[in-house]
Motif scaffolding. Structure first.
Motif, short mmCIF file in Angstrom:
data_model
loop_
_atom_site.label_atom_id
_atom_site.label_comp_id
_atom_site.label_asym_id
_atom_site.label_seq_id
_atom_site.Cartn_x
_atom_site.Cartn_y
_atom_site.Cartn_z
N PHE A 230 6.88 -48.10 3.32
CA PHE A 230 5.83 -47.09 3.18
C PHE A 230 4.59 -47.48 3.99
CE2 PHE A 230 6.75 -44.34 -0.80
CZ PHE A 230 8.08 -44.24 -0.44
N VAL A 231 4.17 -48.75 3.86
CA VAL A 231 2.96 -49.17 4.59
C VAL A 231 3.18 -49.03 6.10
CG1 VAL A 231 1.50 -51.18 5.12
CG2 VAL A 231 2.08 -50.66 2.74
N ALA A 232 4.36 -49.45 6.58
CA ALA A 232 4.66 -49.32 8.01
C ALA A 232 4.75 -47.84 8.39
CB ALA A 232 5.98 -50.04 8.34
N GLY A 233 5.23 -47.00 7.46
CA GLY A 233 5.32 -45.56 7.71
C GLY A 233 3.95 -44.93 7.88
N PHE A 234 2.99 -45.29 7.00
CA PHE A 234 1.65 -44.72 7.11
C PHE A 234 0.95 -45.23 8.37
CE2 PHE A 234 2.10 -44.83 2.26
CZ PHE A 234 2.72 -43.58 2.25
N ALA B 94 -10.12 -43.63 21.11
CA ALA B 94 -8.78 -43.57 20.49
C ALA B 94 -8.66 -44.62 19.39
CB ALA B 94 -7.71 -43.77 21.55
N PHE B 95 -9.19 -45.83 19.66
CA PHE B 95 -9.10 -46.89 18.64
C PHE B 95 -9.94 -46.53 17.41
CE2 PHE B 95 -7.76 -49.53 22.34
CZ PHE B 95 -6.50 -49.88 21.84
N VAL B 96 -11.09 -45.87 17.62
CA VAL B 96 -11.92 -45.46 16.48
C VAL B 96 -11.17 -44.43 15.63
CG1 VAL B 96 -14.06 -44.26 15.80
CG2 VAL B 96 -14.13 -45.96 17.63
N ILE B 97 -10.56 -43.42 16.30
CA ILE B 97 -9.80 -42.39 15.59
C ILE B 97 -8.66 -43.04 14.81
CG2 ILE B 97 -8.31 -40.35 15.88
CD1 ILE B 97 -9.98 -39.71 18.43
N PHE B 98 -7.96 -43.97 15.46
CA PHE B 98 -6.84 -44.67 14.80
C PHE B 98 -7.33 -45.42 13.56
CE2 PHE B 98 -4.15 -48.64 14.69
CZ PHE B 98 -3.07 -48.03 14.05
N ALA B 99 -8.45 -46.15 13.71
CA ALA B 99 -8.97 -46.94 12.59
C ALA B 99 -9.34 -46.03 11.41
CB ALA B 99 -10.19 -47.75 13.04
N VAL B 100 -9.98 -44.89 11.70
CA VAL B 100 -10.38 -43.97 10.63
C VAL B 100 -9.13 -43.43 9.91
CG1 VAL B 100 -11.46 -41.72 10.14
CG2 VAL B 100 -12.57 -43.32 11.73
N LEU B 101 -8.14 -42.98 10.69
CA LEU B 101 -6.91 -42.45 10.08
C LEU B 101 -6.20 -43.50 9.25
CD1 LEU B 101 -5.45 -40.36 13.06
CD2 LEU B 101 -6.26 -39.48 10.86
N LEU B 102 -6.17 -44.74 9.78
CA LEU B 102 -5.49 -45.83 9.09
C LEU B 102 -6.18 -46.12 7.75
CD1 LEU B 102 -3.10 -47.69 9.64
CD2 LEU B 102 -4.69 -49.38 10.55
N ILE B 103 -7.52 -46.16 7.77
CA ILE B 103 -8.27 -46.45 6.54
C ILE B 103 -8.01 -45.34 5.51
CG2 ILE B 103 -10.60 -46.64 5.54
CD1 ILE B 103 -11.38 -48.09 8.19
N VAL B 104 -8.07 -44.08 5.97
CA VAL B 104 -7.84 -42.96 5.04
C VAL B 104 -6.45 -43.05 4.44
CG1 VAL B 104 -7.58 -40.45 4.89
CG2 VAL B 104 -9.51 -41.42 6.16
N LEU B 105 -5.43 -43.25 5.27
CA LEU B 105 -4.05 -43.28 4.77
C LEU B 105 -3.79 -44.49 3.86
CD1 LEU B 105 -2.09 -42.06 7.93
CD2 LEU B 105 -2.08 -40.99 5.68
N THR C 98 -5.99 -46.17 2.05
CA THR C 98 -6.73 -46.16 0.78
C THR C 98 -6.26 -45.03 -0.14
OG1 THR C 98 -8.45 -44.90 1.87
CG2 THR C 98 -8.85 -47.26 1.66
N THR C 99 -5.47 -44.11 0.39
CA THR C 99 -4.94 -43.03 -0.46
C THR C 99 -3.46 -43.31 -0.75
OG1 THR C 99 -4.60 -41.72 1.54
CG2 THR C 99 -6.62 -41.30 0.29
N TRP C 100 -2.58 -42.77 0.06
CA TRP C 100 -1.14 -42.95 -0.16
C TRP C 100 -0.72 -44.42 -0.11
CZ3 TRP C 100 0.71 -38.64 3.73
CH2 TRP C 100 0.50 -37.40 3.14
N GLY C 101 -1.43 -45.22 0.73
CA GLY C 101 -0.98 -46.60 0.95
C GLY C 101 -1.48 -47.59 -0.10
N LEU D 14 0.43 -51.14 -0.72
CA LEU D 14 -0.34 -52.20 -0.08
C LEU D 14 -0.75 -53.25 -1.11
CD1 LEU D 14 -1.28 -52.72 2.80
CD2 LEU D 14 -3.45 -51.61 2.27
N ALA D 15 -1.21 -52.78 -2.29
CA ALA D 15 -1.60 -53.72 -3.37
C ALA D 15 -0.39 -54.56 -3.77
CB ALA D 15 -2.14 -52.93 -4.56
N TYR D 16 0.78 -53.92 -3.82
CA TYR D 16 2.01 -54.66 -4.19
C TYR D 16 2.30 -55.74 -3.15
CZ TYR D 16 6.93 -55.65 -5.02
OH TYR D 16 8.11 -56.28 -5.25
#
Ligand code: HEM
Ligand code: HEM
Length: 218
Positions: free
Chosen positions: A38-42, A193-204, A206-209, A213-215
Protein backbone atom coordinates in the motif's frame (compact mmCIF):
# COMPACT_ATOMS: atom_id res chain seq x y z
CA UNK A 1 29.76 16.28 -31.50
CA UNK A 2 28.49 18.14 -28.46
CA UNK A 3 26.63 17.29 -25.28
CA UNK A 4 22.94 18.13 -25.20
CA UNK A 5 20.57 18.00 -22.20
CA UNK A 6 17.53 15.93 -23.19
CA UNK A 7 15.97 14.71 -19.87
CA UNK A 8 15.43 17.06 -16.91
CA UNK A 9 16.12 15.95 -13.32
CA UNK A 10 12.50 15.11 -12.58
CA UNK A 11 12.02 12.80 -15.59
CA UNK A 12 15.16 10.90 -14.62
CA UNK A 13 14.17 10.65 -10.94
CA UNK A 14 10.65 9.65 -11.97
CA UNK A 15 11.96 6.83 -14.15
CA UNK A 16 14.34 5.21 -11.68
CA UNK A 17 12.00 5.70 -8.67
CA UNK A 18 9.25 4.08 -10.75
CA UNK A 19 11.46 1.06 -11.44
CA UNK A 20 12.22 0.66 -7.71
CA UNK A 21 8.53 1.20 -6.78
CA UNK A 22 7.21 -1.38 -9.25
CA UNK A 23 9.78 -3.96 -8.14
CA UNK A 24 8.73 -3.28 -4.51
CA UNK A 25 5.03 -3.57 -5.42
CA UNK A 26 5.57 -6.89 -7.15
CA UNK A 27 7.72 -8.41 -4.39
CA UNK A 28 5.51 -7.14 -1.55
CA UNK A 29 2.39 -8.61 -3.23
CA UNK A 30 4.15 -11.95 -3.74
CA UNK A 31 5.30 -12.02 -0.10
CA UNK A 32 1.89 -10.92 1.23
CA UNK A 33 3.41 -7.76 2.76
CA UNK A 34 0.36 -5.64 2.00
CA UNK A 35 1.30 -2.69 4.26
CA UNK A 36 4.47 -2.22 2.22
CA UNK A 37 2.41 -2.79 -0.96
CA UNK A 38 0.00 0.00 0.00
CA UNK A 39 2.74 2.48 0.96
CA UNK A 40 4.62 1.76 -2.30
CA UNK A 41 1.28 2.07 -4.15
CA UNK A 42 0.55 5.54 -2.75
CA UNK A 43 4.15 6.57 -3.50
CA UNK A 44 3.67 5.43 -7.13
CA UNK A 45 0.34 7.27 -7.33
CA UNK A 46 2.02 10.55 -6.24
CA UNK A 47 4.85 9.91 -8.71
CA UNK A 48 2.59 9.23 -11.69
CA UNK A 49 0.21 12.16 -11.02
CA UNK A 50 3.24 14.47 -10.82
CA UNK A 51 4.58 13.03 -14.10
CA UNK A 52 1.25 13.70 -15.83
CA UNK A 53 1.16 17.30 -14.49
CA UNK A 54 4.80 17.73 -15.60
CA UNK A 55 3.61 16.45 -18.96
CA UNK A 56 1.57 19.68 -19.24
CA UNK A 57 3.79 22.29 -17.54
CA UNK A 58 7.25 20.66 -17.79
CA UNK A 59 10.16 20.50 -20.24
CA UNK A 60 9.66 20.15 -23.98
CA UNK A 61 10.79 16.50 -23.86
CA UNK A 62 8.42 15.77 -20.94
CA UNK A 63 5.30 17.09 -22.71
CA UNK A 64 2.45 14.62 -23.24
CA UNK A 65 1.70 16.30 -26.59
CA UNK A 66 5.24 15.39 -27.71
CA UNK A 67 4.20 11.72 -27.39
CA UNK A 68 1.63 11.95 -30.15
CA UNK A 69 2.83 10.50 -33.47
CA UNK A 70 1.05 8.78 -36.34
CA UNK A 71 1.47 4.99 -36.60
CA UNK A 72 3.22 5.62 -39.92
CA UNK A 73 5.82 7.85 -38.21
CA UNK A 74 6.36 5.08 -35.64
CA UNK A 75 6.99 2.50 -38.38
CA UNK A 76 9.34 4.89 -40.18
CA UNK A 77 11.27 5.53 -36.95
CA UNK A 78 12.11 1.80 -36.73
CA UNK A 79 13.83 2.03 -40.10
CA UNK A 80 15.50 5.41 -40.16
CA UNK A 81 15.56 6.43 -36.50
CA UNK A 82 14.42 9.73 -34.98
CA UNK A 83 15.88 13.14 -35.58
CA UNK A 84 14.33 15.19 -32.74
CA UNK A 85 15.48 14.98 -29.09
CA UNK A 86 13.13 13.17 -26.68
CA UNK A 87 11.13 9.97 -27.02
CA UNK A 88 11.08 8.64 -30.57
CA UNK A 89 7.83 7.98 -32.44
CA UNK A 90 7.77 4.23 -31.67
CA UNK A 91 9.00 4.72 -28.10
CA UNK A 92 6.19 7.22 -27.48
CA UNK A 93 3.60 4.47 -27.99
CA UNK A 94 5.43 2.46 -25.34
CA UNK A 95 5.42 5.41 -22.91
CA UNK A 96 1.68 6.02 -23.42
CA UNK A 97 1.03 2.28 -22.87
CA UNK A 98 3.03 2.43 -19.61
CA UNK A 99 1.12 5.46 -18.33
CA UNK A 100 -2.24 3.77 -19.04
CA UNK A 101 -1.21 0.35 -17.63
CA UNK A 102 0.22 1.86 -14.43
CA UNK A 103 -2.82 4.12 -13.97
CA UNK A 104 -5.19 1.14 -14.39
CA UNK A 105 -3.06 -0.86 -11.93
CA UNK A 106 -3.18 1.97 -9.37
CA UNK A 107 -6.90 2.73 -9.66
CA UNK A 108 -7.90 -0.96 -9.57
CA UNK A 109 -5.57 -1.46 -6.56
CA UNK A 110 -7.46 1.20 -4.61
CA UNK A 111 -10.60 -0.96 -5.01
CA UNK A 112 -8.94 -4.37 -4.52
CA UNK A 113 -9.38 -6.66 -1.53
CA UNK A 114 -7.40 -9.72 -0.48
CA UNK A 115 -10.73 -11.20 0.75
CA UNK A 116 -9.26 -11.61 4.25
CA UNK A 117 -8.11 -8.53 6.11
CA UNK A 118 -6.88 -5.88 3.77
CA UNK A 119 -8.99 -3.59 1.59
CA UNK A 120 -7.83 -0.83 -0.75
CA UNK A 121 -9.02 2.60 0.53
CA UNK A 122 -11.90 2.90 -1.97
CA UNK A 123 -13.38 -0.56 -1.30
CA UNK A 124 -15.80 0.83 1.32
CA UNK A 125 -17.28 3.31 -1.17
CA UNK A 126 -18.08 0.98 -4.08
CA UNK A 127 -20.36 -2.03 -4.60
CA UNK A 128 -19.09 -5.59 -4.12
CA UNK A 129 -19.48 -6.20 -7.89
CA UNK A 130 -17.05 -3.39 -8.62
CA UNK A 131 -14.62 -4.67 -5.96
CA UNK A 132 -14.71 -8.12 -7.54
CA UNK A 133 -14.15 -6.69 -11.00
CA UNK A 134 -11.36 -4.32 -9.84
CA UNK A 135 -9.59 -7.20 -8.06
CA UNK A 136 -9.73 -9.23 -11.27
CA UNK A 137 -8.40 -6.25 -13.28
CA UNK A 138 -5.61 -5.72 -10.70
CA UNK A 139 -4.39 -9.31 -11.16
CA UNK A 140 -4.75 -9.52 -14.96
CA UNK A 141 -3.48 -6.01 -15.79
CA UNK A 142 -0.26 -6.73 -13.92
CA UNK A 143 0.50 -9.50 -16.45
CA UNK A 144 0.16 -6.93 -19.26
CA UNK A 145 2.39 -4.48 -17.38
CA UNK A 146 4.95 -7.26 -16.94
CA UNK A 147 5.00 -8.04 -20.69
CA UNK A 148 5.31 -4.31 -21.45
CA UNK A 149 8.37 -4.10 -19.16
CA UNK A 150 10.01 -7.09 -20.93
CA UNK A 151 9.30 -5.48 -24.32
CA UNK A 152 10.64 -2.12 -23.09
CA UNK A 153 13.94 -3.59 -21.88
CA UNK A 154 14.30 -5.68 -25.07
CA UNK A 155 13.79 -2.55 -27.18
CA UNK A 156 16.42 -0.63 -25.17
CA UNK A 157 18.92 -3.50 -25.72
CA UNK A 158 18.17 -3.58 -29.48
CA UNK A 159 18.69 0.19 -29.71
CA UNK A 160 22.02 -0.26 -27.86
CA UNK A 161 23.18 -2.73 -30.53
CA UNK A 162 22.20 -0.13 -33.11
CA UNK A 163 24.50 2.36 -31.36
CA UNK A 164 22.01 4.37 -29.26
CA UNK A 165 23.02 4.80 -25.62
CA UNK A 166 19.54 5.51 -24.24
CA UNK A 167 20.21 4.27 -20.69
CA UNK A 168 23.19 6.62 -20.28
CA UNK A 169 20.96 9.52 -21.34
CA UNK A 170 18.24 8.46 -18.83
CA UNK A 171 20.91 8.48 -16.07
CA UNK A 172 22.92 11.61 -16.88
CA UNK A 173 20.24 13.54 -18.79
CA UNK A 174 22.68 14.20 -21.62
CA UNK A 175 22.91 12.85 -25.13
CA UNK A 176 25.54 13.37 -27.86
CA UNK A 177 24.50 15.41 -30.85
CA UNK A 178 25.97 16.91 -33.98
CA UNK A 179 22.89 19.01 -34.67
CA UNK A 180 23.55 22.74 -35.12
CA UNK A 181 20.86 23.69 -32.54
CA UNK A 182 22.66 21.71 -29.84
CA UNK A 183 23.09 24.68 -27.52
CA UNK A 184 19.34 25.41 -27.48
CA UNK A 185 17.99 24.70 -23.94
CA UNK A 186 14.88 22.51 -23.98
CA UNK A 187 14.75 21.31 -20.37
CA UNK A 188 13.26 23.21 -17.42
CA UNK A 189 14.56 23.30 -13.84
CA UNK A 190 12.76 20.43 -12.09
CA UNK A 191 12.16 21.99 -8.65
CA UNK A 192 8.45 22.70 -9.23
CA UNK A 193 7.85 19.03 -10.10
CA UNK A 194 9.60 17.96 -6.89
CA UNK A 195 7.45 20.39 -4.86
CA UNK A 196 4.24 19.01 -6.44
CA UNK A 197 5.46 15.45 -5.77
CA UNK A 198 6.29 16.24 -2.12
CA UNK A 199 2.85 17.82 -1.53
CA UNK A 200 1.01 14.86 -3.11
CA UNK A 201 3.15 12.39 -1.17
CA UNK A 202 2.48 14.13 2.16
CA UNK A 203 -1.28 14.27 1.47
CA UNK A 204 -1.47 10.60 0.47
CA UNK A 205 0.76 9.33 3.29
CA UNK A 206 -1.07 11.28 6.01
CA UNK A 207 -4.50 10.12 4.81
CA UNK A 208 -4.71 6.70 3.15
CA UNK A 209 -1.09 5.87 4.00
CA UNK A 210 -1.20 6.69 7.73
CA UNK A 211 -2.23 3.22 8.92
CA UNK A 212 0.08 1.04 6.80
CA UNK A 213 2.94 3.52 7.34
CA UNK A 214 2.48 3.43 11.14
CA UNK A 215 2.51 -0.39 10.94
CA UNK A 216 5.75 -0.39 8.91
CA UNK A 217 7.46 2.10 11.25
CA UNK A 218 6.40 0.30 14.47
C1 HEM B 1 9.67 -1.50 -13.89
C2 HEM B 1 10.32 -1.37 -15.02
C3 HEM B 1 10.25 -0.16 -15.93
C4 HEM B 1 9.23 0.69 -16.18
C5 HEM B 1 7.80 0.63 -15.63
C6 HEM B 1 9.71 1.71 -17.10
C7 HEM B 1 8.96 2.77 -17.59
C8 HEM B 1 9.42 3.77 -18.42
C9 HEM B 1 8.69 4.95 -18.78
C10 HEM B 1 7.26 5.28 -18.30
C11 HEM B 1 9.48 5.69 -19.59
C12 HEM B 1 9.13 7.07 -20.15
C13 HEM B 1 9.78 8.12 -19.24
C14 HEM B 1 9.04 9.44 -19.25
O1 HEM B 1 8.95 10.13 -20.26
O2 HEM B 1 8.53 9.81 -18.19
C15 HEM B 1 10.71 4.98 -19.77
C16 HEM B 1 11.78 5.40 -20.54
C17 HEM B 1 13.01 4.77 -20.56
N1 HEM B 1 13.36 3.62 -19.85
FE1 HEM B 1 12.19 2.53 -18.65
N2 HEM B 1 11.03 1.46 -17.39
C18 HEM B 1 11.41 0.33 -16.68
C19 HEM B 1 12.63 -0.26 -16.65
C20 HEM B 1 13.72 0.19 -17.35
C21 HEM B 1 15.04 -0.41 -17.28
C22 HEM B 1 15.42 -1.62 -16.42
C23 HEM B 1 15.83 0.32 -18.12
C24 HEM B 1 17.30 0.13 -18.43
C25 HEM B 1 17.76 -0.97 -18.96
C26 HEM B 1 15.02 1.37 -18.71
C27 HEM B 1 15.46 2.32 -19.59
C28 HEM B 1 14.70 3.35 -20.10
C29 HEM B 1 15.21 4.34 -21.04
C30 HEM B 1 16.62 4.39 -21.60
C31 HEM B 1 14.15 5.22 -21.34
C32 HEM B 1 14.19 6.39 -22.30
C33 HEM B 1 13.81 5.88 -23.67
C34 HEM B 1 13.92 6.96 -24.73
O3 HEM B 1 15.02 7.49 -24.92
O4 HEM B 1 12.88 7.26 -25.37
N3 HEM B 1 13.74 1.26 -18.21
N4 HEM B 1 10.66 3.82 -19.03
C1 HEM C 1 1.47 0.29 -10.05
C2 HEM C 1 1.01 -0.05 -8.86
C3 HEM C 1 0.74 -1.47 -8.41
C4 HEM C 1 1.26 -2.66 -8.83
C5 HEM C 1 2.34 -2.87 -9.90
C6 HEM C 1 0.63 -3.72 -8.08
C7 HEM C 1 0.88 -5.08 -8.22
C8 HEM C 1 0.21 -6.10 -7.58
C9 HEM C 1 0.43 -7.50 -7.80
C10 HEM C 1 1.47 -8.09 -8.76
C11 HEM C 1 -0.45 -8.17 -7.00
C12 HEM C 1 -0.57 -9.69 -6.86
C13 HEM C 1 -1.50 -10.19 -7.92
C14 HEM C 1 -1.53 -11.67 -8.01
O1 HEM C 1 -1.34 -12.35 -6.99
O2 HEM C 1 -1.76 -12.15 -9.13
C15 HEM C 1 -1.22 -7.22 -6.25
C16 HEM C 1 -2.20 -7.50 -5.33
C17 HEM C 1 -2.87 -6.56 -4.57
N1 HEM C 1 -2.70 -5.18 -4.63
FE1 HEM C 1 -1.49 -4.19 -5.90
N2 HEM C 1 -0.27 -3.17 -7.19
C18 HEM C 1 -0.23 -1.79 -7.37
C19 HEM C 1 -0.96 -0.85 -6.66
C20 HEM C 1 -1.82 -1.13 -5.62
C21 HEM C 1 -2.53 -0.15 -4.83
C22 HEM C 1 -2.40 1.38 -5.01
C23 HEM C 1 -3.26 -0.83 -3.93
C24 HEM C 1 -4.15 -0.29 -2.83
C25 HEM C 1 -3.84 0.72 -2.09
C26 HEM C 1 -3.06 -2.25 -4.15
C27 HEM C 1 -3.67 -3.27 -3.45
C28 HEM C 1 -3.54 -4.62 -3.69
C29 HEM C 1 -4.29 -5.66 -3.00
C30 HEM C 1 -5.32 -5.45 -1.88
C31 HEM C 1 -3.88 -6.88 -3.56
C32 HEM C 1 -4.47 -8.25 -3.26
C33 HEM C 1 -3.56 -9.14 -2.56
C34 HEM C 1 -4.15 -10.54 -2.55
O3 HEM C 1 -4.90 -10.91 -3.46
O4 HEM C 1 -3.82 -11.25 -1.62
N3 HEM C 1 -2.17 -2.40 -5.20
N4 HEM C 1 -0.80 -5.93 -6.63
Amino acid sequence: MGKFKVWDGFIRSFHWLLVIAIATLYLSAEEGMLELHFVAGFFTLALLITRLIWGVIGSKTAKLTALIHSPLAALKSFKVGDSKPGHGAAGSYMVIAFFILILVQLISGLMTTDDILTDGPLVQYVSSNIVEWASWVHHRNFDLLFYAIILHITAIIIYRFRGKKLVKAMITGNTQTNQPHSNEKITKAPWLAFVIFAVLLIVLMTTWGAEPLAYLLS
